[in-house]
Design an enzyme around this catalytic site. Structure first.
Site, PDB file in Angstrom:
ATOM      1  N   ASN A 148       0.873  -1.179   0.000  1.00  0.00           N
ATOM      2  CA  ASN A 148       0.000   0.000   0.000  1.00  0.00           C
ATOM      3  C   ASN A 148       0.910   1.229   0.000  1.00  0.00           C
ATOM      4  O   ASN A 148       1.471   1.588   1.033  1.00  0.00           O
ATOM      5  CB  ASN A 148      -0.889  -0.049   1.258  1.00  0.00           C
ATOM      6  N   TRP A 149       1.044   1.842  -1.166  1.00  0.00           N
ATOM      7  CA  TRP A 149       1.982   2.971  -1.296  1.00  0.00           C
ATOM      8  C   TRP A 149       1.412   4.263  -0.723  1.00  0.00           C
ATOM      9  O   TRP A 149       2.112   5.276  -0.655  1.00  0.00           O
ATOM     10  CB  TRP A 149       2.377   3.162  -2.767  1.00  0.00           C
ATOM     11  N   LYS A 150       0.142   4.251  -0.374  1.00  0.00           N
ATOM     12  CA  LYS A 150      -0.518   5.445   0.185  1.00  0.00           C
ATOM     13  C   LYS A 150      -0.277   6.666  -0.711  1.00  0.00           C
ATOM     14  O   LYS A 150      -0.172   6.513  -1.917  1.00  0.00           O
ATOM     15  CB  LYS A 150      -0.074   5.670   1.638  1.00  0.00           C
ATOM     16  N   HIS A 198      -9.727   0.964   4.890  1.00  0.00           N
ATOM     17  CA  HIS A 198      -8.435   1.145   5.566  1.00  0.00           C
ATOM     18  C   HIS A 198      -8.625   2.080   6.759  1.00  0.00           C
ATOM     19  O   HIS A 198      -9.435   3.006   6.704  1.00  0.00           O
ATOM     20  CB  HIS A 198      -7.412   1.726   4.590  1.00  0.00           C
ATOM     21  N   GLU A 251      -7.000   4.506   7.821  1.00  0.00           N
ATOM     22  CA  GLU A 251      -6.846   5.944   7.541  1.00  0.00           C
ATOM     23  C   GLU A 251      -8.110   6.508   6.905  1.00  0.00           C
ATOM     24  O   GLU A 251      -8.480   7.659   7.145  1.00  0.00           O
ATOM     25  CB  GLU A 251      -5.603   6.169   6.658  1.00  0.00           C
ATOM     26  N   GLU A 288      -5.719  -5.090  10.620  1.00  0.00           N
ATOM     27  CA  GLU A 288      -4.715  -4.037  10.803  1.00  0.00           C
ATOM     28  C   GLU A 288      -5.014  -3.266  12.082  1.00  0.00           C
ATOM     29  O   GLU A 288      -5.797  -2.309  12.063  1.00  0.00           O
ATOM     30  CB  GLU A 288      -4.756  -3.065   9.618  1.00  0.00           C
ATOM     31  N   GLY A 308       2.098   2.192  10.866  1.00  0.00           N
ATOM     32  CA  GLY A 308       3.058   3.287  10.750  1.00  0.00           C
ATOM     33  C   GLY A 308       3.747   3.651  12.053  1.00  0.00           C
ATOM     34  O   GLY A 308       4.366   4.707  12.151  1.00  0.00           O
ATOM     35  N   SER A 315       3.066  -2.194  10.483  1.00  0.00           N
ATOM     36  CA  SER A 315       4.502  -2.266  10.744  1.00  0.00           C
ATOM     37  C   SER A 315       5.120  -3.605  10.353  1.00  0.00           C
ATOM     38  O   SER A 315       6.005  -4.107  11.054  1.00  0.00           O
ATOM     39  CB  SER A 315       4.796  -1.913  12.204  1.00  0.00           C
ATOM     40  N   GLY A 325       2.620  -1.131   4.372  1.00  0.00           N
ATOM     41  CA  GLY A 325       2.620   0.294   4.043  1.00  0.00           C
ATOM     42  C   GLY A 325       4.039   0.788   3.832  1.00  0.00           C
ATOM     43  O   GLY A 325       4.642   0.589   2.776  1.00  0.00           O
ATOM     44  N   GLY A 326       4.602   1.418   4.853  1.00  0.00           N
ATOM     45  CA  GLY A 326       5.920   2.050   4.767  1.00  0.00           C
ATOM     46  C   GLY A 326       6.987   1.189   4.105  1.00  0.00           C
ATOM     47  O   GLY A 326       7.735   1.658   3.238  1.00  0.00           O
TER      48      GLY A 326
HETATM   49  P1  PGA Z   1       2.547   0.282   7.759  1.00  0.00           P
HETATM   50  O1  PGA Z   1       1.083   0.487   7.125  1.00  0.00           O
HETATM   51  O2  PGA Z   1       3.121  -0.985   7.141  1.00  0.00           O
HETATM   52  O3  PGA Z   1       3.321   1.508   7.360  1.00  0.00           O
HETATM   53  O4  PGA Z   1       2.376   0.156   9.224  1.00  0.00           O
HETATM   54  C1  PGA Z   1       0.235  -0.593   6.893  1.00  0.00           C
HETATM   55  C2  PGA Z   1      -1.047  -0.101   6.248  1.00  0.00           C
HETATM   56  O5  PGA Z   1      -1.478   1.009   6.555  1.00  0.00           O
HETATM   57  O6  PGA Z   1      -1.646  -0.802   5.422  1.00  0.00           O
END
Ligand code: PGA
Length: 259
Positions: free
Chosen positions: A9-11, A95, A97, A167, A173, A213, A234-235
């Site tokens: 997930n590149w956001k 998600h 967010e 999640e 994050g 994470s 994500g990250g």
């Molecule tokens: P993260 O994000 O790996 O940066 O914790 C995961 C996500 O939001 O899908």
């Protein structure tokens, strides 16, 4: 038999040139992924470039959100029809967010899940509790509510076409991942619920990813849990070498899939 799946997930990171470069590096680093499927979800604007790079490769691509309507006066929204046109394989929905920063409700997420399915896209429905909810002992209540609401009105054949991601909000994050035991407990609970909502067979075939994470050094421990079928990253999906390592470490051991 469930083949592990790793989704990046590149956001809201990167323009077209960066996305192309990252997709190329992932493609070239995972020419023949064994025992694992890999999908990347770039920002909307980079989807055509990423599709061009990945077409014909084993790496799939998807989107980070979609609206529930096919078209109309919905300024700023992207419809599932547009994602199908770009040959997206899946779409991340609900998600944390989107839920917390943009106030998406369970009802809206449910409409999005149904719309994605209607257009042949695979919804990746995300659920997870906040740190406060976990402290209050509400983890199972929260994820159960999100799962039931997200899949409301769907029949077993539709549920079978979904993907789930657990999640925990406190792990996204933050660098603090859920321990394999903490994640496995919730995954087992979610699988039990799907068994109730659909059937034992659907629950056994449904892939439940862990996100929050995930890094190269914790991916193996998480995904070797029997109920954890891959990762939503994500990250760590923004650097090809780390993401490739996560994909390799999440592959089913000793065969193409785990039972
Ligand atoms: P993260 O994000 O790996 O940066 O914790 C995961 C996500 O939001 O899908």
């Amino acid at each position: 038999m469930r083949t592990p799946l790793v989704v990046g997930n590149w956001k809201m990171h990167g323009g077209i040139a960066e996305a192309r470069e990252l997709a190329l590096a992932v493609r070239d680093g995972l020419k023949r992924p064994r025992g694992v499927e890999v999908v990347v979800c770039p920002p909307f604007t980079a989807l055509p470039a990423v599709a061009e790079v990945l077409a014909g490769s084993p790496i799939g691509w998807g989107a980070q959100n979609a609206h529930w309507e096919d078209k109309g006066a919905f300024t700023g929204e992207i419809s599932p029809v547009m994602l199908v046109e770009l040959r997206c394989r899946l779409v991340i929905l609900g998600h944390s967010e989107r839920r917390h920063l943009f106030r998406e409700t369970d009802e809206e997420i449910n409409r999005k899940v149904a719309a994605a399915l209607r257009h042949g896209l695979t919804p990746l429905l995300c659920v997870g509790e906040t740190a406060e909810e976990r402290r209050q002992g509400l983890t199972f209540t929260v994820v159960e509510g999100q799962l039931r609401a997200g899949l409301a009105g769907l029949g077993s054949p539709q549920m079978e076409r979904c993907l789930l991601a657990y999640e925990p909000v406190w792990a996204i994050g933050t660098g603090v991942n859920a321990t394999p035991a903490q994640a496995a407990e919730v995954h087992g609970y979610l699988r039990g619920l799907v068994s109730e909502l659909a059937s034992k067979e659907v629950a056994q075939s449904l892939r439940i990813l862990y996100g929050g994470s995930v890094k190269a050094d914790n991916a193996a421990a998480l995904t070797q849990e029997p109920d954890i079928d891959g990762a939503l990253v994500g990250g760590a999906s923004l650097q090809a070498p780390g993401f490739i390592t996560i994909a390799r470490k999440s592959a089913a051991k000793g065969g193409p899939a785990k039972e």
